[in-house]
Design a protein around this motif. Sequence first.
Motif, mmCIF file in Angstrom:
data_model
loop_
_atom_site.group_PDB
_atom_site.id
_atom_site.type_symbol
_atom_site.label_atom_id
_atom_site.label_comp_id
_atom_site.label_asym_id
_atom_site.label_seq_id
_atom_site.Cartn_x
_atom_site.Cartn_y
_atom_site.Cartn_z
ATOM 1 N N LEU A 22 -1.443 -8.156 -1.289
ATOM 2 C CA LEU A 22 -0.953 -8.068 -0.306
ATOM 3 C C LEU A 22 0.873 -8.196 -0.018
ATOM 4 C CD1 LEU A 22 -1.290 -9.976 2.371
ATOM 5 C CD2 LEU A 22 -1.055 -12.231 0.681
ATOM 6 N N THR A 24 4.335 -9.447 1.664
ATOM 7 C CA THR A 24 4.408 -10.397 2.531
ATOM 8 C C THR A 24 6.266 -10.548 2.562
ATOM 9 O OG1 THR A 24 4.721 -12.139 0.593
ATOM 10 C CG2 THR A 24 2.667 -12.082 1.607
ATOM 11 N N ALA A 30 2.514 -12.271 6.705
ATOM 12 C CA ALA A 30 2.182 -10.847 6.087
ATOM 13 C C ALA A 30 2.572 -9.639 6.872
ATOM 14 C CB ALA A 30 0.907 -11.043 6.244
ATOM 15 N N PRO A 32 2.315 -6.255 8.223
ATOM 16 C CA PRO A 32 1.322 -5.281 8.514
ATOM 17 C C PRO A 32 1.699 -3.712 8.732
ATOM 18 C CG PRO A 32 1.832 -6.175 10.550
ATOM 19 C CD PRO A 32 2.797 -6.962 9.504
ATOM 20 N N THR A 51 -1.336 -1.295 4.872
ATOM 21 C CA THR A 51 -1.445 -2.025 4.908
ATOM 22 C C THR A 51 -2.323 -2.939 6.468
ATOM 23 O OG1 THR A 51 0.596 -3.417 5.222
ATOM 24 C CG2 THR A 51 0.592 -3.486 3.225
ATOM 25 N N SER A 54 -3.380 -7.513 8.388
ATOM 26 C CA SER A 54 -3.512 -9.177 7.404
ATOM 27 C C SER A 54 -2.115 -9.198 6.201
ATOM 28 C CB SER A 54 -4.304 -9.894 6.398
ATOM 29 O OG SER A 54 -5.355 -9.545 8.025
ATOM 30 N N GLY A 55 -1.658 -7.668 5.625
ATOM 31 C CA GLY A 55 -0.539 -7.840 4.913
ATOM 32 C C GLY A 55 -1.101 -6.877 3.962
ATOM 33 N N PHE A 56 -2.731 -6.580 3.609
ATOM 34 C CA PHE A 56 -3.968 -6.324 2.560
ATOM 35 C C PHE A 56 -3.454 -4.548 2.964
ATOM 36 C CE2 PHE A 56 -7.571 -5.360 1.147
ATOM 37 C CZ PHE A 56 -7.240 -5.898 -0.462
#
Length: 77
Positions: A22, A24, A30, A32, A51, A54-56
């Motif tokens: 992730l 951040t 988060a 993106p 990403t 959700s920044g994942f």
Amino acid sequence: MRFLLGVIAVSAFAQTSGLQGLVTDPSGAAVPGVELRLVNAATGVSSTATTNDSGFYSVPLLPQGTYRITAAKAGFS
């Protein structure tokens, strides 16, 4: 602005693994659209990921080894 890169190594098979995490900002929000580049130190082979909202990010099935990870997004440093 700055961002933080979270990394979680995930084992998959005997000869491969994956990487997910992730991204951040300092406030914990988060980020993106961050482009990540992973370069295998031994072979020079690279993989990329971006990403999501959700920044994942997730990079599955990487050969095991040591990687250099860089992350970039316009407006962040």
